[in-house]
Design an enzyme around this catalytic site. Structure first.
Site: not given
Ligand code: NAP
Length: 285
Positions: A73, A138, A228
């Protein structure tokens, strides 16, 4: 599905590594069938080292539309001719439109999420107080889209406070936005209209985990989760039991695709059919 393929058929694809888990081909080919669009959408397994060659191939073959997923991305951006404001602000592209060899990159994740939130649980977002848990990619897309809805305030709560602060800083000229550490979450609950989980906490297989304590929330606070898989996370189950309206992550996936479909074809996306197709695929896993 391939019955109508002829010399006018336009090609579309999603690229990622891995990619075989993607539900986008099922969803988009259903959308093409529903709307009588002469297109075929495939999944392409593109590794990082192949990204430049892929873009050249897309231009040569005239691939009309592309979706981009993990891990490309951000790295796809230098290969494109134009970046829409959404892609520039968010710093990532998930949709590409090819107009006779001119490639324009968009980001439809945040606007897809907000369209789903408005259609499913919160038609009026102006003036609302939003708490976003998580500060990753996200969250950035969602903040961009929420600001365009003139929400009243945004608080970002994150395990790593510095990341929440960085994100708030990026948008501070555009909104009433601030950052807190997760241990301060209780202090913002009384004023929250909508709490959104953007972390991966609660995602399969860790389905019993919750990103925050729902007992701190007022009854009636909308609780939304980007995840989801499962369709209803533990935090949503608990919030529902507490009398909070809930909103799951499937709608975001459907509507990020709906915007892409609309940019490529100029036709309204058949979102009911798209949801039906993805839901069927997810529930027969
Ligand atoms: P990312 O950039 O890796 O960010 C992950 C976030 O989650 C960070 O803020 C991280 O905190 C936090 N985190 C991870 N593990 C944790 C834990 N054990 N305890 C507390 N905080 C934790 O990921 P992303 O791309 O933003 O995606 C995040 C979520 O959105 C995923 O579950 C993904 O599947 C979902 N999503 C869904 C869609 C959809 O179409 N529905 C689209 C995109 C993403 P730190 O900063 O402290 O590491």
């Amino acid at each position: 599905m391939l019955q109508g393929v002829n010399s006018e058929t336009m090609l579309y694809t999603v690229i990622g590594d891995p990619i075989r888990q993607s539900k986008s081909p099922l969803m988009m080919n259903r959308a093409f069938r529903e709307t009588g669009t002469n297109g075929v959408y495939i999944a392409s397994h593109i590794r990082s080292a192949q990204l430049a060659d892929f873009v050249t191939s897309a231009r040569v073959l005239g691939i009309r539309g592309m979706n981009v997923t993990i891990p490309h991305k951000v790295n796809i951006m230098p290969f494109l001719d134009i970046l829409d404001e959404s892609a520039r602000v968010i710093g990532a592209v998930n949709t590409i439109v090819n107009d006779n060899g001119v490639l324009t990159g968009y980001n439809t994740d945040g606007i897809g999420y907000v369209r789903s939130l408005k259609e499913e649980v919160a038609p009026h977002l102006a003036g609302k107080n939003i708490v976003i848990v998580g500060a990753g990619g996200a969250a950035r897309g969602i903040i961009y889209a929420l600001i365009r809805e003139n929400v009243g305030s945004i608080v970002i709560a994150n395990r790593t406070l510095e990341k929440a602060e960085e994100l708030a800083m990026q948008f501070r000229a555009l909104a009433n936005i601030s950052a807190i550490a997760m241990n301060e979450f209780a202090t913002v609950c009384a004023h929250a209209d909508i709490v959104i989980n953007t972390t991966s906490v609660g995602m399969f297989p860790q389905v019993d985990e919750t990103p925050f304590d729902v007992t701190l929330l007022r009854e009636g606070t909308i609780v939304s989760d980007l995840i989801y898989n499962p369709l209803k996370t533990r935090v949503l189950e608990l919030a529902e039991q507490r009398g909070c309206p809930i909103h799951g992550g499937l709608g975001m996936f459907i509507y990020q695709g709906a915007f892409a479909f609309e940019y490529w074809t100029g036709k309204p996306a058949p979102t009911v059919a798209m949801r039906e197709e993805v839901l069927a695929a997810l529930t027969t896993l």
